[in-house]
Enzyme design. Sequence first.
Site, PDB file in Angstrom:
ATOM      1  N   LYS A   1     -63.991 -15.705  34.797  1.00  0.00           N
ATOM      2  CA  LYS A   1     -64.780 -15.053  35.532  1.00  0.00           C
ATOM      3  C   LYS A   1     -64.703 -14.139  36.691  1.00  0.00           C
ATOM      4  O   LYS A   1     -63.539 -14.322  37.268  1.00  0.00           O
ATOM      5  CB  LYS A   1     -65.987 -16.267  36.021  1.00  0.00           C
TER       6      LYS A   1
ATOM      7  N   ARG B   1     -76.223 -28.518  42.431  1.00  0.00           N
ATOM      8  CA  ARG B   1     -76.336 -26.819  42.549  1.00  0.00           C
ATOM      9  C   ARG B   1     -76.805 -26.452  41.096  1.00  0.00           C
ATOM     10  O   ARG B   1     -77.965 -25.817  41.500  1.00  0.00           O
ATOM     11  CB  ARG B   1     -74.988 -26.270  42.491  1.00  0.00           C
TER      12      ARG B   1
ATOM     13  N   TYR C   1     -60.325   4.071  64.899  1.00  0.00           N
ATOM     14  CA  TYR C   1     -61.698   3.965  65.443  1.00  0.00           C
ATOM     15  C   TYR C   1     -61.510   3.120  66.747  1.00  0.00           C
ATOM     16  O   TYR C   1     -61.008   2.029  66.667  1.00  0.00           O
ATOM     17  CB  TYR C   1     -62.714   3.085  64.569  1.00  0.00           C
TER      18      TYR C   1
ATOM     19  N   MET D   1     -62.573   2.742  55.706  1.00  0.00           N
ATOM     20  CA  MET D   1     -63.342   2.424  54.492  1.00  0.00           C
ATOM     21  C   MET D   1     -62.130   2.578  53.522  1.00  0.00           C
ATOM     22  O   MET D   1     -62.163   2.002  52.337  1.00  0.00           O
ATOM     23  CB  MET D   1     -64.650   3.408  54.202  1.00  0.00           C
TER      24      MET D   1
END
Length: 360
Positions: free
Chosen positions: A39, A132, A269, A315
């Site tokens: 998954k 759950r 930054y 990023m």
Amino acid sequence: MPYLEISKKNFFHNHQMIAQAITPKEKKGIKGEIAIVLKDNAYGHGIMEIASLAKEVGIKTAFVKNLQEALSIKTFFDNIAILYPNSLPNKNALESALKIPSISFCTPSLESLQEYPSKTNIELKVDSGMHRNGIDKTKLRDAFELITTRNLNLKGVFTHNGYGDDLNSAFYVQDMEFLEIKKEALKLCEHFKIPRPKFHSLSSSGALRASNFNASLPKELQDDLFRIGIAFYGYNCSSPNTLKLKPIASLFANKISTLKLKKGTSIGYSGVSMLETDGIVSTYDIGYGDGLFRVREGMELYTTEGYRILPRASMDCISIESDTSSVCIFNDVSAFAKSFNTIPYEILVHLHAYIPRFIV
């Protein structure tokens, strides 16, 4: 572009370690097929790449998240179970999956049993204490009545023991809860003339802990398979970790540019990183936009080669005290997970699917 190398050798090693721990040859009468959990793009490792390795070692059963994942690996396995069939609704994909006999749909509620046409393969999830997903165990008879009246094919009855990583009694309480669920399910199978389904309840850490208990049960009550996910990828988050697993993924990034900088130069930054000596700093083509967690001030993280990763990550790129053409960001994600106070799963599954994966 960043890329992942997937070690075939380490994958095979992990399979051998898992098999020896869960289904040792010297234990007579033990059941328990090893299934692989693929998954979320095989925990970020690449579903097609890992499916091919799993097929090569003879694994017959896989668990995936959604319809699209199931269809992508339909030729690799004899049995494919979709854990969350409705997570990406797609009518055409559903119609295609319903026609494939190897695919089963996991059903966590009585309502979900009414969503599928006659003769659909289903795996019934029952709550054994995690609270759950899954039907209440007192609703088992209702579920079997629906399965019978709707003419569904019951392939499995399962639960998820949510305490595999915890060294306390809750794990064994859930084990006993599922044992009672199995006993009741077998009675209902006999009553409704339904063939015995496969039972399963344990993921990587739970399977490693409960294999002896499972082997001690009568064959009819043993779990038929173990759902192994993170252990295949080289991690065991339980304590103590005695299995000698090897991480299979190494993440690499390529150099964009290099600067020779003086002592005291601030970088990135807000200038949160500052060089303590004259040195060379390069940027590399991976950042939090690619799914790598955002390295920030106060973190001490290094590449596999030992080069310091300088906060803050951007990023699309990251600054590193190196001038080599490429660097290995990690070949074991444990240090990243520790720095971010999380588990290896979370770091790995965030790596974007567009990052190339290569089996080496």
